[in-house]
Write an enzyme that holds these catalytic residues in place. Structure first.
Site, mmCIF file in Angstrom:
data_model
loop_
_atom_site.group_PDB
_atom_site.id
_atom_site.type_symbol
_atom_site.label_atom_id
_atom_site.label_comp_id
_atom_site.label_asym_id
_atom_site.label_seq_id
_atom_site.Cartn_x
_atom_site.Cartn_y
_atom_site.Cartn_z
ATOM 1 N N TYR A 87 0.836 -1.196 0.000
ATOM 2 C CA TYR A 87 0.000 0.000 0.000
ATOM 3 C C TYR A 87 0.870 1.246 0.000
ATOM 4 O O TYR A 87 2.072 1.194 0.274
ATOM 5 C CB TYR A 87 -0.969 0.012 1.183
ATOM 6 N N CYS A 88 0.251 2.362 -0.312
ATOM 7 C CA CYS A 88 0.910 3.659 -0.290
ATOM 8 C C CYS A 88 -0.107 4.696 0.175
ATOM 9 O O CYS A 88 -0.914 4.423 1.048
ATOM 10 C CB CYS A 88 1.510 4.002 -1.651
ATOM 11 N N ARG A 89 -0.112 5.852 -0.420
ATOM 12 C CA ARG A 89 -1.073 6.895 -0.057
ATOM 13 C C ARG A 89 -2.394 6.687 -0.781
ATOM 14 O O ARG A 89 -3.456 6.738 -0.197
ATOM 15 C CB ARG A 89 -0.489 8.274 -0.371
ATOM 16 N N VAL A 115 -3.654 4.636 2.161
ATOM 17 C CA VAL A 115 -4.147 5.043 3.468
ATOM 18 C C VAL A 115 -5.226 6.118 3.369
ATOM 19 O O VAL A 115 -5.939 6.352 4.340
ATOM 20 C CB VAL A 115 -3.008 5.505 4.409
#
Length: 143
Positions: A87-89, A115
């Site tokens: 995952y990332c932003r 996120v």
């Protein structure tokens, strides 16, 4: 791409779930259910500064821009065919990381988005369990 979700029991969410050796996107509710079952290692591909500001509990930080520098450390994933949630932003960088790792021969890679849409808590506590130990502790979910 990665919609919000409502609370459903983990086992119910994973009833139709199957791991794939090919890269795939998974919804965040399925990702969370896998985390509850210790069914994958979680990797945050954002910058160290973004990670320090708040990350998913138990996630390891391997920034996508420096991923190639960590192939030696990440090799244990390949050796054990360990499922990985990335995952990332927002999901873009984790998608890029997923494809980069796949080109290097890694399997069981899942992009869970970012996120921005994560409906669970984030933490600023650094993950203390050694990465290799976390990888070895993963058990594939069996419905």
């Amino acid at each position: 791409m990665f919609p919000a979700f409502t609370a459903v029991a983990s086992d119910q969410l994973l009833t139709d779930f199957t791991y794939s050796a090919q890269p795939m996107d998974v919804s965040q509710n399925v990702a969370h259910a896998l985390m509850e079952k210790n069914g994958a290692v979680v990797i945050d591909v954002r910058t160290p500064e973004e990670y320090a500001a708040g990350h998913i509990e138990g996630a390891y930080n391997f920034p996508v821009e420096e991923l190639h520098k960590h192939y030696g450390e990440l090799a244990i994933l390949k050796e054990n065919n360990t499922p990985v949630l990335l995952y990332c932003r927002s999901g873009r960088r984790s998608g890029n990381a997923m494809m980069q790792l796949h080109k290097e021969g890694f399997s069981y890679l899942m992009n869970m988005g970012g996120v921005l849409t994560w409906e669970y808590d984030l933490t600023t506590d650094k993950t203390t369990k050694p990465f290799a130990e976390a990888v070895k502790a993963v058990t594939r979910y069996q419905p």
